[in-house]
Design a protein around this motif. Structure first.
Motif, PDB file in Angstrom:
ATOM      1  N   PHE A 172       1.007   1.281  10.864  1.00 41.74           N
ATOM      2  CA  PHE A 172       0.858   1.874   9.864  1.00 41.74           C
ATOM      3  C   PHE A 172       0.952   0.722   8.693  1.00 41.74           C
ATOM      4  O   PHE A 172       1.846  -0.030   8.486  1.00 41.74           O
ATOM      5  CB  PHE A 172       1.795   3.121   9.468  1.00 41.74           C
ATOM      6  CG  PHE A 172       1.947   4.156  10.472  1.00 41.74           C
ATOM      7  CD1 PHE A 172       0.538   5.016  10.314  1.00 41.74           C
ATOM      8  CD2 PHE A 172       2.801   4.271  10.993  1.00 41.74           C
ATOM      9  CE1 PHE A 172       0.542   5.890  11.049  1.00 41.74           C
ATOM     10  CE2 PHE A 172       2.630   5.543  12.078  1.00 41.74           C
ATOM     11  CZ  PHE A 172       1.553   6.242  12.002  1.00 41.74           C
ATOM     12  N   LEU A 173       0.137   0.855   7.505  1.00 39.97           N
ATOM     13  CA  LEU A 173       0.122   0.029   6.413  1.00 39.97           C
ATOM     14  C   LEU A 173       1.133   0.047   5.445  1.00 39.97           C
ATOM     15  O   LEU A 173       1.880  -0.664   4.825  1.00 39.97           O
ATOM     16  CB  LEU A 173      -1.252   0.213   5.794  1.00 39.97           C
ATOM     17  CG  LEU A 173      -2.593  -0.580   6.499  1.00 39.97           C
ATOM     18  CD1 LEU A 173      -3.595  -0.483   5.560  1.00 39.97           C
ATOM     19  CD2 LEU A 173      -2.315  -1.815   7.061  1.00 39.97           C
ATOM     20  N   TRP A 174       1.650   1.511   5.309  1.00 42.67           N
ATOM     21  CA  TRP A 174       2.833   1.822   4.545  1.00 42.67           C
ATOM     22  C   TRP A 174       4.241   1.170   5.102  1.00 42.67           C
ATOM     23  O   TRP A 174       4.317   0.920   6.202  1.00 42.67           O
ATOM     24  CB  TRP A 174       2.886   3.258   4.183  1.00 42.67           C
ATOM     25  CG  TRP A 174       2.483   4.212   5.139  1.00 42.67           C
ATOM     26  CD1 TRP A 174       1.248   4.740   5.385  1.00 42.67           C
ATOM     27  CD2 TRP A 174       3.477   4.671   6.154  1.00 42.67           C
ATOM     28  NE1 TRP A 174       1.448   5.490   6.483  1.00 42.67           N
ATOM     29  CE2 TRP A 174       2.716   5.620   6.970  1.00 42.67           C
ATOM     30  CE3 TRP A 174       4.955   4.555   6.514  1.00 42.67           C
ATOM     31  CZ2 TRP A 174       3.159   6.242   8.004  1.00 42.67           C
ATOM     32  CZ3 TRP A 174       5.310   5.039   7.698  1.00 42.67           C
ATOM     33  CH2 TRP A 174       4.528   6.070   8.439  1.00 42.67           C
ATOM     34  N   ALA A 175       4.997   1.111   4.045  1.00 42.29           N
ATOM     35  CA  ALA A 175       6.396   0.514   4.574  1.00 42.29           C
ATOM     36  C   ALA A 175       6.217  -1.005   4.624  1.00 42.29           C
ATOM     37  O   ALA A 175       7.313  -1.390   5.182  1.00 42.29           O
ATOM     38  CB  ALA A 175       7.128   1.247   5.643  1.00 42.29           C
ATOM     39  N   LYS A 176       5.242  -1.653   4.202  1.00 35.74           N
ATOM     40  CA  LYS A 176       5.006  -3.167   4.651  1.00 35.74           C
ATOM     41  C   LYS A 176       4.772  -3.574   3.218  1.00 35.74           C
ATOM     42  O   LYS A 176       4.066  -3.069   2.321  1.00 35.74           O
ATOM     43  CB  LYS A 176       4.062  -3.366   5.826  1.00 35.74           C
ATOM     44  CG  LYS A 176       4.346  -2.850   6.970  1.00 35.74           C
ATOM     45  CD  LYS A 176       3.427  -3.377   8.064  1.00 35.74           C
ATOM     46  CE  LYS A 176       3.736  -2.883   9.255  1.00 35.74           C
ATOM     47  NZ  LYS A 176       3.461  -1.271   9.650  1.00 35.74           N
ATOM     48  N   LEU A 177       5.149  -4.968   3.251  1.00 38.50           N
ATOM     49  CA  LEU A 177       4.427  -5.657   1.970  1.00 38.50           C
ATOM     50  C   LEU A 177       3.875  -7.024   2.723  1.00 38.50           C
ATOM     51  O   LEU A 177       4.255  -7.458   3.824  1.00 38.50           O
ATOM     52  CB  LEU A 177       5.785  -6.342   1.402  1.00 38.50           C
ATOM     53  CG  LEU A 177       5.613  -7.209  -0.019  1.00 38.50           C
ATOM     54  CD1 LEU A 177       5.024  -6.216  -1.041  1.00 38.50           C
ATOM     55  CD2 LEU A 177       6.697  -8.092  -0.376  1.00 38.50           C
ATOM     56  N   PHE A 178       2.665  -7.406   2.105  1.00 41.31           N
ATOM     57  CA  PHE A 178       1.853  -8.229   2.982  1.00 41.31           C
ATOM     58  C   PHE A 178       1.463  -9.225   1.619  1.00 41.31           C
ATOM     59  O   PHE A 178       1.316  -9.070   0.324  1.00 41.31           O
ATOM     60  CB  PHE A 178       0.533  -7.717   3.207  1.00 41.31           C
ATOM     61  CG  PHE A 178       0.712  -6.499   4.231  1.00 41.31           C
ATOM     62  CD1 PHE A 178       0.759  -6.883   5.722  1.00 41.31           C
ATOM     63  CD2 PHE A 178       0.324  -5.184   3.755  1.00 41.31           C
ATOM     64  CE1 PHE A 178       0.756  -5.665   6.639  1.00 41.31           C
ATOM     65  CE2 PHE A 178       0.634  -4.159   4.799  1.00 41.31           C
ATOM     66  CZ  PHE A 178       0.683  -4.272   5.972  1.00 41.31           C
ATOM     67  N   GLU A 179       1.310 -10.463   2.004  1.00 39.06           N
ATOM     68  CA  GLU A 179       1.050 -11.547   1.243  1.00 39.06           C
ATOM     69  C   GLU A 179      -0.719 -11.351   0.930  1.00 39.06           C
ATOM     70  O   GLU A 179      -1.573 -10.893   1.653  1.00 39.06           O
ATOM     71  CB  GLU A 179       0.911 -12.957   1.838  1.00 39.06           C
ATOM     72  CG  GLU A 179       2.156 -13.638   1.287  1.00 39.06           C
ATOM     73  CD  GLU A 179       2.062 -15.225   1.624  1.00 39.06           C
ATOM     74  OE1 GLU A 179       1.061 -15.775   1.922  1.00 39.06           O
ATOM     75  OE2 GLU A 179       3.150 -15.798   1.416  1.00 39.06           O
ATOM     76  N   HIS A 237       8.630  -5.600   7.020  1.00 40.03           N
ATOM     77  CA  HIS A 237       8.551  -4.253   7.275  1.00 40.03           C
ATOM     78  C   HIS A 237       9.537  -3.453   6.896  1.00 40.03           C
ATOM     79  O   HIS A 237      10.587  -3.779   8.168  1.00 40.03           O
ATOM     80  CB  HIS A 237       8.079  -4.364   8.908  1.00 40.03           C
ATOM     81  CG  HIS A 237       7.385  -2.757   9.271  1.00 40.03           C
ATOM     82  ND1 HIS A 237       7.011  -2.793  10.584  1.00 40.03           N
ATOM     83  CD2 HIS A 237       7.760  -1.835   8.711  1.00 40.03           C
ATOM     84  CE1 HIS A 237       6.979  -1.781  10.884  1.00 40.03           C
ATOM     85  NE2 HIS A 237       6.941  -0.763   9.726  1.00 40.03           N
ATOM     86  N   GLY A 238       9.757  -2.745   6.360  1.00 39.05           N
ATOM     87  CA  GLY A 238      10.951  -1.786   6.073  1.00 39.05           C
ATOM     88  C   GLY A 238      10.816  -0.472   6.939  1.00 39.05           C
ATOM     89  O   GLY A 238      10.008  -0.226   7.721  1.00 39.05           O
ATOM     90  N   ARG A 239      11.844   0.249   6.723  1.00 46.45           N
ATOM     91  CA  ARG A 239      12.065   1.368   7.714  1.00 46.45           C
ATOM     92  C   ARG A 239      11.220   2.596   6.555  1.00 46.45           C
ATOM     93  O   ARG A 239      11.287   2.716   5.508  1.00 46.45           O
ATOM     94  CB  ARG A 239      13.376   1.878   8.107  1.00 46.45           C
ATOM     95  CG  ARG A 239      14.236   0.823   8.815  1.00 46.45           C
ATOM     96  CD  ARG A 239      15.565   1.343   8.915  1.00 46.45           C
ATOM     97  NE  ARG A 239      15.637   2.427   9.711  1.00 46.45           N
ATOM     98  CZ  ARG A 239      16.953   3.062  10.203  1.00 46.45           C
ATOM     99  NH1 ARG A 239      18.000   2.293   9.662  1.00 46.45           N
ATOM    100  NH2 ARG A 239      16.800   4.176  10.840  1.00 46.45           N
ATOM    101  N   PHE A 241       0.634  -1.176   0.040  1.00 43.91           N
ATOM    102  CA  PHE A 241       0.085   0.054   0.087  1.00 43.91           C
ATOM    103  C   PHE A 241       0.785   1.197  -0.012  1.00 43.91           C
ATOM    104  O   PHE A 241       1.874   1.444   0.731  1.00 43.91           O
ATOM    105  CB  PHE A 241      -0.933   0.053   1.014  1.00 43.91           C
ATOM    106  CG  PHE A 241      -1.903  -1.346   1.192  1.00 43.91           C
ATOM    107  CD1 PHE A 241      -3.030  -1.193   0.513  1.00 43.91           C
ATOM    108  CD2 PHE A 241      -1.627  -2.186   2.148  1.00 43.91           C
ATOM    109  CE1 PHE A 241      -3.857  -2.240   0.564  1.00 43.91           C
ATOM    110  CE2 PHE A 241      -2.540  -3.169   2.254  1.00 43.91           C
ATOM    111  CZ  PHE A 241      -3.703  -3.343   1.444  1.00 43.91           C
ATOM    112  N   VAL A 242       0.631   1.937  -0.959  1.00 45.51           N
ATOM    113  CA  VAL A 242       1.384   3.461  -1.059  1.00 45.51           C
ATOM    114  C   VAL A 242       0.318   4.504  -1.147  1.00 45.51           C
ATOM    115  O   VAL A 242      -0.351   4.569  -1.706  1.00 45.51           O
ATOM    116  CB  VAL A 242       2.377   3.563  -2.356  1.00 45.51           C
ATOM    117  CG1 VAL A 242       3.115   4.883  -2.318  1.00 45.51           C
ATOM    118  CG2 VAL A 242       3.399   2.391  -2.382  1.00 45.51           C
TER     119      VAL A 242
END
Length: 351
Positions: free
Chosen positions: A201-208, A135-137, A107-108
Motif C-alpha cells: 500500500f502506498l499510504w503510511a509511507k514516505l518516499f523520496e 514505512h509507519g504503522r 500519499f494520503v
C-alpha cells in the motif's frame, strides 16, 4: 492557493487525489494541516474531470478556497491540480509527484487521515538514516457506529473491517504490515514480493521524490483505479536503496461504510473501474516478458510471485463478476472483462 511560503522551504509534499470523495476531503485536510511539522505542502489533485465538476455544487476548488481562508499558516501551503478528464488514480498520483516541490512525497487518500506527528516521525527517520522509503504503522477506522446498523449490515461491515485489517497487518504472512528496521536494495523488492514482510500500500509511507520520479518513468500513461498501489509500489521497491520500518502509528485507514456499494455493480461504468486492475498487470507483465534491460535484475522467485499476483487480480475480477454484477449486465460484463484481460488469461483462471 499558495500562501506566503517559499518553495525552497518545502520538505514534504503531501499528495491527495480526489474523485467523488469531496464531502470527505475537509476532514482529511484538517488531519494534515494539524501536523506539528514546519515546511510542507498539500497537493490536491482533482481527477473528477472539468465537465463533471461543473455539474456538482460541492467541488474541490470551493473546498480548498474555504480551507485556505480558515488556515493561514506559515507552516504549509496548498496547491490544486485539476485534470481535464478523469484519468484514474495512477495518473492522479503521477500529476501530484510532478507538481511537488518537496524532497519527500507522502500519499494520503482523501477519505483517510494522518495521525498526529506522522510527518515529523517519518521525516526524522528518512533524514537520519538516508532511507528513500519510510514505512509507519496504520490502523483501521470506521466512521459509522455499528450499533445503528441492522444485524445484516453490521455483520457485513464487521467482516469488511476484518478483511481490510488482515490486508494491512499482513496476517497471511504472520507479520506486521511493515518490516521493522532496515532493508537495503534487493532486499526491499524481495521482501515485498517473495517474503511478504511488508505490504505494498502506498499510504503510511514516505518516499523520496526522486524515487517516485524513477518509478513513474517506467509506468506508461494508464487508466487504473484498482491494483494501482501494487503497480506503483513494485517500481518504487525495485529502485529503492533503503527501506526503514518504524513503530509509530502514522495513518488511519477508513473502511468504506457505503455498505450497499460493496454488494452490487449496477453499471458498466462501475465495472470498467474494477477491470482496470488489468492495466496494472499489463504494465508489470510487459516489463518482465518484453525483457526490459533492467528486468534481468529480478530473480525467478520474484518473477513467479509477480505473475501469481497478476493472476490473483484476474481471478478476483472474475469472482466479482459472478457475485457483484447484476444479472442483466453479466454477459456484457464478461465481454468487458475479456477485453481488459484478454480471453486467454480469463479462460486460464476459470479452470
Amino acid at each position: 492557493m499558495l500562501s506566503l511560503f517559499k518553495k525552497k522551504l518545502i520538505k514534504i509534499s503531501v499528495c491527495v487525489p480526489v474523485c467523488g470523495t469531496q464531502k470527505l476531503l475537509p476532514a482529511c485536510l484538517e488531519s494534515i494541516c494539524s501536523q506539528n511539522f514546519c515546511g510542507f505542502e498539500i497537493i490536491v489533485v482533482d481527477d473528477e474531470g472539468i465537465g463533471r465538476l461543473k455539474e456538482k455544487e460541492l467541488n474541490t476548488k470551493k473546498i480548498l478556497k474555504e480551507f485556505c481562508k480558515k488556515h493561514k499558516s506559515p507552516n504549509f501551503c496548498v496547491k490544486l491540480v485539476q485534470h481535464e478528464k478523469n484519468k484514474g488514480l495512477v495518473e492522479a498520483r503521477r500529476s501530484a509527484v510532478y507538481a511537488a516541490a518537496g524532497k519527500y512525497i507522502m500519499f494520503v487518500d482523501s477519505d483517510d487521515f494522518l495521525l498526529p506527528d506522522a510527518l515529523s516521525a517519518l521525516y526524522e527517520i528518512a533524514e537520519k538514516n538516508g532511507a528513500d522509503i519510510v514505512h509507519g504503522r496504520a490502523k483501521v477506522k470506521t466512521e459509522q457506529d455499528l450499533k445503528n446498523l441492522s444485524e445484516k449490515d453490521k455483520k457485513f461491515l464487521e467482516n469488511r473491517i476484518l478483511e481490510i485489517t488482515k490486508k494491512i497487518t499482513n496476517v497471511f504472512a504472520g507479520t506486521d504490515c511493515r518490516a521493522e528496521g532496515f532493508l537495503c536494495k534487493d532486499e526491499i523488492l524481495n521482501g515485498f514480493l517473495v517474503q511478504r514482510n511488508h505490504c505494498g500500500f502506498l499510504w503510511a509511507k514516505l518516499f523520496e521524490r526522486e524515487l517516485c520520479l524513477n518509478a513513474f518513468e517506467k509506468i506508461p500513461p494508464v487508466y487504473c483505479v484498482f491494483a494501482e498501489d501494487f503497480l506503483v509500489y513494485f517500481f518504487l521497491a525495485f529502485y529503492a536503496k533503503k527501506y526503514a520500518g518504524i513503530k509509530n502509528e502514522v495513518y488511519s485507514y477508513c473502511v468504506d461504510t457505503g455498505i450497499s456499494s460493496e454488494k452490487k455493480i449496477y453499471s458498466l461504468e462501475q465495472w470498467k473501474k474494477v477491470c482496470s486492475a488489468a492495466s496494472a498487470s499489463t504494465v508489470l507483465l510487459d516489463f518482465v516478458q518484453k525483457k526490459d534491460i533492467e528486468a534481468k535484475n529480478l530473480t525467478e522467485a520474484e518473477i513467479e510471485e509477480l505473475k501469481k499476483t497478476c493472476r490473483y487480480y484476474a481471478r478476483n475480477n472474475l469472482e466479482q463478476l459472478k457475485k457483484a454484477v447484476i444479472p442483466e449486465l453479466q454477459l456484457q460484463a464478461y465481454e468487458e472483462l475479456c477485453e481488459w484481460w484478454g480471453k486467454e488469461m480469463i479462460k486460464s483462471v476459470e479452470k
